[in-house]
Write an enzyme that holds these catalytic residues in place. Structure first.
Site, PDB file in Angstrom:
ATOM      1  N   TRP A 103      -9.600   3.966  -3.353  1.00  0.00           N
ATOM      2  CA  TRP A 103      -8.767   3.058  -4.162  1.00  0.00           C
ATOM      3  C   TRP A 103      -9.568   2.428  -5.282  1.00  0.00           C
ATOM      4  O   TRP A 103      -9.077   2.301  -6.404  1.00  0.00           O
ATOM      5  CB  TRP A 103      -8.069   2.019  -3.285  1.00  0.00           C
ATOM      6  CG  TRP A 103      -6.964   2.636  -2.483  1.00  0.00           C
ATOM      7  CD1 TRP A 103      -6.899   2.749  -1.124  1.00  0.00           C
ATOM      8  CD2 TRP A 103      -5.769   3.268  -2.987  1.00  0.00           C
ATOM      9  NE1 TRP A 103      -5.743   3.403  -0.760  1.00  0.00           N
ATOM     10  CE2 TRP A 103      -5.038   3.727  -1.874  1.00  0.00           C
ATOM     11  CE3 TRP A 103      -5.255   3.486  -4.262  1.00  0.00           C
ATOM     12  CZ2 TRP A 103      -3.809   4.400  -1.993  1.00  0.00           C
ATOM     13  CZ3 TRP A 103      -4.031   4.155  -4.393  1.00  0.00           C
ATOM     14  CH2 TRP A 103      -3.331   4.598  -3.273  1.00  0.00           C
ATOM     15  N   ASP A 173      -8.462  -6.323  -4.995  1.00  0.00           N
ATOM     16  CA  ASP A 173      -7.317  -5.561  -4.503  1.00  0.00           C
ATOM     17  C   ASP A 173      -7.267  -5.765  -2.994  1.00  0.00           C
ATOM     18  O   ASP A 173      -8.116  -5.257  -2.262  1.00  0.00           O
ATOM     19  CB  ASP A 173      -7.513  -4.073  -4.856  1.00  0.00           C
ATOM     20  CG  ASP A 173      -6.399  -3.192  -4.287  1.00  0.00           C
ATOM     21  OD1 ASP A 173      -5.478  -3.704  -3.638  1.00  0.00           O
ATOM     22  OD2 ASP A 173      -6.475  -1.955  -4.511  1.00  0.00           O
ATOM     23  N   LYS A 197       1.866  -2.738   3.223  1.00  0.00           N
ATOM     24  CA  LYS A 197       0.967  -2.573   4.360  1.00  0.00           C
ATOM     25  C   LYS A 197       1.034  -3.786   5.282  1.00  0.00           C
ATOM     26  O   LYS A 197       1.282  -3.648   6.461  1.00  0.00           O
ATOM     27  CB  LYS A 197      -0.453  -2.328   3.879  1.00  0.00           C
ATOM     28  CG  LYS A 197      -0.668  -0.872   3.465  1.00  0.00           C
ATOM     29  CD  LYS A 197      -1.099  -0.700   2.068  1.00  0.00           C
ATOM     30  CE  LYS A 197      -1.126   0.769   1.659  1.00  0.00           C
ATOM     31  NZ  LYS A 197      -1.600   0.926   0.289  1.00  0.00           N
TER      32      LYS A 197
HETATM   33  C1  LIG Z   1      -1.923   1.478  -0.867  1.00  0.00           C
HETATM   34  C2  LIG Z   1      -2.987   0.930  -1.723  1.00  0.00           C
HETATM   35  C3  LIG Z   1      -2.882   0.918  -3.131  1.00  0.00           C
HETATM   36  C4  LIG Z   1      -1.713   1.548  -3.857  1.00  0.00           C
HETATM   37  O1  LIG Z   1      -0.564   0.855  -3.672  1.00  0.00           O
HETATM   38  P1  LIG Z   1       0.813   1.299  -4.378  1.00  0.00           P
HETATM   39  O2  LIG Z   1       1.674   0.131  -4.060  1.00  0.00           O
HETATM   40  O3  LIG Z   1       1.242   2.575  -3.738  1.00  0.00           O
HETATM   41  O4  LIG Z   1       0.556   1.456  -5.821  1.00  0.00           O
HETATM   42  C5  LIG Z   1      -3.893   0.344  -3.854  1.00  0.00           C
HETATM   43  N1  LIG Z   1      -4.964  -0.191  -3.262  1.00  0.00           N
HETATM   44  C6  LIG Z   1      -5.111  -0.203  -1.916  1.00  0.00           C
HETATM   45  C7  LIG Z   1      -6.325  -0.815  -1.306  1.00  0.00           C
HETATM   46  C8  LIG Z   1      -4.130   0.369  -1.117  1.00  0.00           C
HETATM   47  O5  LIG Z   1      -4.274   0.367   0.218  1.00  0.00           O
END
Ligand SMILES: *Cc1c(COP(=O)(O)O)cnc(C)c1O
Length: 362
Positions: A103, A173, A197
């Protein structure tokens, strides 16, 4: 519900059963309005209450200090990979990224489209099995920001603590670990997370941003991709994903009822310990992917002796009601995502399946 799966999906992921049931009760008619929440205006009083309640719960559960805006934006965390540099990476400055895995790599790729970047530290040479130590980080003292990925969902690594970047804004993030434990929001300039998540269904991304960073961008940025647009309108500039925000508010209520961020951390540590112990006590049959000091509380990644055995593991687990244990296609192996809403019973069942599978295959 008798036949609920043992859901270890990485995202979208398990939601608390109580939340689904509460939402079901209100699905067809919301608050005696004669319609569902999905059928009503986002400018009406009923929706507004849901919207601002979700924000208030986030502020309470994360102890967000004054001076931060909480925004609800669409486009997923992936859109934040671009919005951050579009809004915060001014020409003449450089943004520093910590390359911790899949990511972080995507975030870096996007930032490069808009400006100069540097790598503050990287664990690429070690196959991203660990988070670089805080003392390794190198960045300019006038960097636009330092970006970290607090939990690498695919590799299964997580920052145990965060760097103090002083006057350089720290951006995180937290898509796959927000509210899995208490954090000190005041250390961060921006925190962002897709909801699917740990916070609810897909469709909404939360951005917690320090107010002094919300300025008019110096280069032209589309209206919808500017933080000031969403901040000035309390995330009601255009139609928000109303149902996703409602579901998030219900998940946040559930988190509050279950001890808040500290309660989540206790639950998550218990679940993660069970799984990591099963791996560590398997005499090498199960091999943890992440280095011990960087292990994630949310995504437990492991491998078996060979791919054939891993396939067999997935197949047999599915036959027994387990879902989502196959590792991400980019790294292979196996992964159990044990976000806040995954009950300890699912983890205990997995540990017992793992013991069983080992005895039949070693
Ligand atoms: C799932 C995830 C993303 C991407 O998320 P989207 O909502 O599908 O764009 C980005 N960073 C991390 C750490 C993730 O787990």
């Amino acid at each position: 519900m008798a036949n609920r799966a043992y859901n270890f999906n990485a995202g979208p992921a398990a939601l608390p059963l109580e939340v689904l049931q509460r939402a079901q009760e209100k699905f067809v008619e919301f608050e005696n309005s004669g319609m569902s929440l999905m059928e009503m205006s986002h400018r009406g009083a009923i929706y507004e209450k849901v919207h601002f309640e979700a924000e208030a719960l986030l502020r309470e559960l994360l102890s967000i200090p004054d001076g931060y805006k909480v925004l609800f934006i669409q486009g997923g965390a992936s859109t934040q990979f671009a919005m951050i540099p579009m809004n915060l990476l001014r020409s003449g400055t450089k943004a520093a990224y910590v390359a911790t895995g899949s990511w972080a790599t995507k975030a870096i790729k996007e930032a490069k489209l808009f400006g100069e970047t540097s790598i503050a530290a990287s664990s690429e040479a070690a196959a991203y099995k660990h988070i670089p130590s805080i003392s390794e980080l190198k960045y300019d003292s006038d960097a636009a920001y330092v970006h970290v990925t607090s939990n690498e969902t695919i590799e299964g690594t997580q920052w145990a603590e965060f760097p103090d970047t002083g006057s350089v804004p720290l951006i995180a993030d937290m898509s796959s670990d927000i509210l899995c434990r208490p954090i000190d929001v005041s250390k961060f300039a921006v925190i962002y997370a897709g909801a699917q998540k740990n916070l609810g269904p897909s469709g909404v991304t939360i951005v917690i941003i320090r107010e002094d960073l919300i300025n008019k961008p110096t280069t032209p940025v589309p209206t919808m991709l500017r933080y000031d647009t969403h901040a000035d309108a309390d995330s009601l500039y255009n139609t928000p994903p109303t149902f996703a925000i409602y579901m998030m508010s219900e998940v946040l209520k559930w988190i509050k009822e279950n001890g808040g961020a500290a309660g989540m951390e206790a639950r998550n540590r218990e679940k993660a310990n069970l799984l990591y112990e099963a791996i560590d006590n398997s005499n090498g049959f199960y091999r943890g992917f992440a280095e011990i000091g960087s292990r994630s509380l949310m995504n437990v990644t492991f491998t078996l002796a060979n791919e054939e055995l891993e396939k067999k593991f997935v197949k047999e687990s599915e036959a027994q009601g387990f879902v989502g244990l196959k590792g991400h296609r980019s790294v292979g192996g196996l992964r159990a995502s044990i976000y806040n809403a995954v009950p300890i019973e699912s983890v205990s069942a997995l540990v017992s399946f793992m013991g069983d599978f080992q005895s039949r295959n070693s």
